[in-house]
Design a protein around this motif. Structure first.
Motif, PDB file in Angstrom:
ATOM      1  N   LEU A 158      92.985  92.581  93.317  1.00 14.62           N
ATOM      2  CA  LEU A 158      92.873  91.262  94.117  1.00 14.62           C
ATOM      3  C   LEU A 158      93.674  90.546  94.060  1.00 14.62           C
ATOM      4  CD1 LEU A 158      89.561  89.225  95.745  1.00 14.62           C
ATOM      5  CD2 LEU A 158      91.841  88.034  95.182  1.00 14.62           C
ATOM      6  N   VAL A 198      91.802  94.911  96.835  1.00 12.63           N
ATOM      7  CA  VAL A 198      91.123  93.793  97.696  1.00 12.63           C
ATOM      8  C   VAL A 198      92.270  92.597  97.951  1.00 12.63           C
ATOM      9  CG1 VAL A 198      88.922  92.248  97.301  1.00 12.63           C
ATOM     10  CG2 VAL A 198      88.858  94.856  96.802  1.00 12.63           C
ATOM     11  N   VAL A 200      92.005  88.763 100.301  1.00  9.67           N
ATOM     12  CA  VAL A 200      90.927  87.823 101.370  1.00  9.67           C
ATOM     13  C   VAL A 200      92.195  86.659 101.051  1.00  9.67           C
ATOM     14  CG1 VAL A 200      89.232  88.106  99.447  1.00  9.67           C
ATOM     15  CG2 VAL A 200      90.449  86.790  98.543  1.00  9.67           C
ATOM     16  N   ALA A 211      83.945  89.131  96.979  1.00 11.82           N
ATOM     17  CA  ALA A 211      84.645  90.245  96.899  1.00 11.82           C
ATOM     18  C   ALA A 211      84.553  89.940  95.168  1.00 11.82           C
ATOM     19  CB  ALA A 211      85.735  89.546  97.203  1.00 11.82           C
ATOM     20  N   GLN A 214      81.089  92.345  93.422  1.00  6.19           N
ATOM     21  CA  GLN A 214      81.086  93.391  93.812  1.00  6.19           C
ATOM     22  C   GLN A 214      81.372  94.276  91.557  1.00  6.19           C
ATOM     23  OE1 GLN A 214      79.941  95.132  96.783  1.00  6.19           O
ATOM     24  NE2 GLN A 214      79.786  92.623  97.340  1.00  6.19           N
TER      25      GLN A 214
END
Length: 450
Positions: A158, A198, A200, A211, A214
């Motif tokens: 992320l 990912v 954000v 996120a 998950q």
């Protein structure tokens, strides 16, 4: 009007400054013409064409806070290699260490006598006990992602929208109208990054939590303060809450301090009580000699070791032949022990604070809707009244044409600031007179534009 300025005046200034640059730099022009015969795009790296200049400025020598070009003009350097020379050009202890090591060998694929003391000093400064080395932060980030994916058994990373972690493929994903989108500028990419990355917004805790829930995020890779899209500060309480969420959902936190090492001898994370699982520092750590480091907590180091020992034999995809070479280790030891001192940081902090206050005063007197942000030795002005809270807001107020107009005006007056945005660094060799000269020229520039 654009960013509070009459755009016709901006365009007139650019035309005049381009003509002045061409007239002032005949030798750089000649060298650029010769280089173009054999260098792709005419420069050693294609992005060296992205400055505000009509043709590349050729550097002849650099020392301390200054450099001299091929036409013998002197400049006060507030770019400092975009942090690569954050502690000044050719700091004397590093130069001496390099000179000594030059007669003792450069690389042998074996540990040098400097390796142990360097790792011990890194542990003392940054609070992480186990370290490894690379040639750049790009490599270090890439290696850390491999280690952490192997250690966690999870595939996804992320990142925050607008982030920068060098040339690591995984991070070239942006939010476009709220949708994760692979960056179009990434050349030659053949697989879909959004399958394993990912993204954000920075400072958006609900999005981060959603996120992480998950359960497939190996790690969050982040700068503690976003720096390459214009500075974006964490909102009060953001990192405390974010760290708790990351731990709660079984992910790991990797903090990239390559730019935010400007925050103190132990970086931003140490200064603000953060507890990352892994830490990366790149270009300034060896005084400008190619080198990077990454460190792990004791618990993560053991997980990483287990992953390696349980894997089949063969190349891990981690490390290069020249990583931790003797030359870089000697330079890093000197830089850590004799250059990156508490005294040097205090000098830089005081100068950067004066510079930030001076820039705010100049901007205020010209009644422009711009803001100024400072993090340690790092200062930046942005074309917005209120500091951006995330990458989307920061990108929305960037204006490359206006940046280049200001940068070229300053360059023609012997002052260099960082391209691509409006970042200014001070180093241990920067003086009050240097910052005063910058503020005076900046004032004159804005007077010509307003």
């Amino acid at each position: 009007m654009r960013a509070g300025l009459n755009w016709q005046r901006v365009q007139a200034l650019v035309a005049a400054e381009r003509a002045s640059y061409i007239a002032r730099n005949p030798e750089s022009a000649r060298l650029a013409g010769e280089a173009a015969q054999h260098l792709l795009f005419g420069v050693p790296m294609h992005w060296m064409n992205d400055w505000s200049t009509p043709f590349p400025l050729t550097v002849r020598e650099a020392a301390g806070a200054c450099f001299r070009d091929a036409d013998s003009h002197e400049y006060i350097d507030f770019c400092l290699g975009d942090t690569g020379a954050m502690f000044g050009h050719a700091p004397q202890p590093v130069a001496q260490a390099i000179a000594r090591q030059s007669a003792r060998g450069y690389t042998a694929m074996l540990p040098s006598e400097d390796a142990g003391p360097v790792a011990a000093e890194l542990s003392r400064r940054f609070g992480l006990p186990c370290w490894q080395f690379a040639l750049s932060a790009s490599d270090a980030n890439r290696f850390v992602l491999r280690w952490l994916r192997a250690a966690t058994g999870r595939s996804k990373v992320l990142v925050f929208n607008g982030c920068y972690h060098g040339t690591v493929d995984d991070v070239f994903v942006d939010l476009v109208n709220g949708v994760p989108t692979q960056r179009d500028s990434l050349l030659g990419q053949v697989y879909k990054l959004t399958d394993h990355t990912v993204v954000v917004e920075f400072n958006d805790l609900p999005a981060l939590e959603a996120a992480l829930k998950q359960g497939d995020i190996a790690c969050v890779l982040a700068e503690p303060v976003m720096t390459n899209v214009g500075m974006v500060l964490p909102q009060p309480g953001f990192w405390d809450a974010a760290q708790q969420l990351i731990r709660q959902h079984g992910a790991l936190l990797v903090i990239d301090e390559t730019h935010t090492i400007s925050s103190g001898p132990g970086g931003y994370a140490r200064a603000h009580g953060m507890q990352p699982d892994a830490l990366v520092i790149g270009k300034p750590i060896s005084g400008g000699v190619p080198c990077a480091v990454y460190g792990f907590t004791e618990e993560l180091a053991r997980r990483v070791e287990r992953a390696k020992r349980s894997a089949p034999p063969g190349h891990s995809g981690i490390g290069t032949t020249l990583s931790a070479n003797m030359f870089a280790m000697a330079a890093m030891r000197a830089n850590l022990e004799e250059v990156m001192t508490e005294q040097a940081y205090q000098h830089m902090f005081a100068l950067a604070a004066q510079l930030a206050d001076g820039l705010r005063d100049v901007i205020g007197r010209h009644q422009l809707p711009w803001c100024v942000t400072q993090i340690g030795a790092r200062t930046e002005f942005q074309f917005t009244l209120t500091a951006p809270r995330n990458g989307s807001e920061a990108q929305a107020v960037m204006d490359s044409e206006l940046e280049q107009a200001i940068h070229l005006y300053l360059l023609n007056r012997g002052l260099l600031i960082t391209p691509f945005h409006n970042m200014l660094l001070v180093c241990p060799a920067t003086t009050v007179r240097d910052t005063a000269q910058l503020m005076s020229a900046f004032d004159d520039c804005l007077a010509g534009l307003t």
